[in-house]
Design a protein around this motif. Structure first.
Motif: not given
Length: 173
Positions: A95-103
């Motif tokens: 999840g490197a580079g994922d923002d909070q919505v993606d997570a």
């Protein structure tokens, strides 16, 4: 309605099989110990409610076949969900580079798959139990009051273990 929120995904990990992704994708067969072979069941021994016709051998075979097919379908559904969960868990560290919505979306997807797998496991256990009761004793008898569940109810929902009155009492609690 209150919902519980998991604080970490580590709580979800024990439910995931330790099998590899490829092994999880292969359909499992329903074990013969879990799904009893057809026995010499006399349909006349199955209880019915007053006013209902007695069970016929064809109806019992149809019911058993329906339950067996359902058990196989649920086993495949569990395997599919486990494969999806395994893939999500494997990809969760990426999840490197994922923002909070993606997570958050990944967490919701993972929890959804876990819920589907757990529901399928519960239904499989109920189905296997119904098959066992159909072969042995107790099929068609209410586990609460001991009266007949009813032929029509069992034909509509073969996993039923309570008569309509006892089920209504249970749901009111």
């Amino acid at each position: 309605m209150t919902t519980r929120r998991k604080t970490s995904t580590a709580a979800a990990r024990p439910a995931v099989s330790s099998r590899t992704h490829a092994a999880a994708a292969t359909p499992r067969t329903v074990a013969t110990a879990a799904v009893p072979e057809p026995g010499p069941l006399d349909p006349a021994d199955l209880p019915v409610r007053p006013g209902e016709d007695p069970w016929t051998a064809e109806e019992v075979v149809e019911l058993r076949d329906e339950l067996t097919a359902e058990a196989q379908r649920l086993s495949l559904e569990i395997d599919t969900a486990e494969a999806a969960i395994s893939g999500m868990m494997r990809d969760s560290g990426d999840g490197a580079g994922d923002d909070q919505v993606d997570a958050g979306t990944k967490n919701i997807s993972r929890e959804h798959e876990l819920a589907l797998a757990n529901n399928a496991r519960d239904m499989l256990a109920q189905t296997e139990r119904a098959l066992g009761r159909l072969k042995g004793t107790g099929f068609g008898l209410c586990e609460s009051c001991g009266n007949a569940v009813g032929k029509a109810r069992l034909q509509a929902f073969p996993r039923a273990t309570l008569c309509v009155q006892c089920k209504a009492k249970q749901e009111r609690r």
